[in-house]
Design a protein around this motif. Sequence first.
Motif, PDB file in Angstrom:
ATOM      1  N   ASP A  30       0.830  -1.213   0.000  1.00 14.83           N
ATOM      2  CA  ASP A  30       0.000   0.000   0.000  1.00 14.83           C
ATOM      3  C   ASP A  30       0.859   1.255   0.000  1.00 14.83           C
ATOM      4  O   ASP A  30       0.528   2.255  -0.647  1.00 14.83           O
ATOM      5  N   ALA A 129      -6.538   1.110  -0.305  1.00 12.83           N
ATOM      6  CA  ALA A 129      -6.355  -0.246   0.240  1.00 12.83           C
ATOM      7  C   ALA A 129      -6.011  -1.198  -0.906  1.00 12.83           C
ATOM      8  O   ALA A 129      -6.762  -2.135  -1.214  1.00 12.83           O
ATOM      9  N   HIS A 131      -3.695  -3.519  -1.388  1.00 11.56           N
ATOM     10  CA  HIS A 131      -3.478  -4.932  -1.055  1.00 11.56           C
ATOM     11  C   HIS A 131      -4.809  -5.651  -0.877  1.00 11.56           C
ATOM     12  O   HIS A 131      -5.032  -6.726  -1.446  1.00 11.56           O
TER      13      HIS A 131
END
Length: 207
Positions: A30, A129, A131
């Motif tokens: 991230d 976000a 990931h």
Amino acid sequence: MAVTGLLLLLFVIAHMLGNLKFFVSAASFDHYAAWLRTILDSVLGHSGFLWVLRAGLVVCVVLHALTAARLARRARAARPVRYAHRGRVQGDYAARTMRWGGVILALFVVYHVLDLTTGHLNPNGVPGAVHDNVVADFRLWYVTLVYTLAVVALGFHIRHGLWSALQSLGTSGAARRTAQGVALGVAVAVTAGYLSVPFAVVTGLAG
């Protein structure tokens, strides 16, 4: 065609290497994605560099496709009379692979942008976000399947494109075999690098 192909290949490799940060940690992945949006932000503004990069990639893709069409027309014009009979040869297969592979990749890029760039098609779709968005994607078997088909098409495209570029330098004998090996090696490495993330999620090794 060679110049735009090389630029696109360099982007593909750089993007793949960035994707591999997925295996470091969620925070690292991230952070990497956030860092990309700060490059030259004092000059181009937040995410400005990425939009300039995307615009440049679009130009390369368009020029690459137009050049391919132009070369195909030139090849047909060089022999206006069709062969009375011509069996299927490796060149025919490679040409068909390149054409259809290019179409598949173009469609996939549109989907990929709507999925992980804008978030409209992502199952999680939370800005920043990255990931979690990636994991949410590849937990769906059909997303992993589409991604795999696109990456395999990319591998074929790279293998044939890089081989054609190296062959145009006039390779022969041992140099020809080396060029074939280099083209195949790069294609396999890129394919494996991109597929490592979805298959790590699917198998539970990461995510």
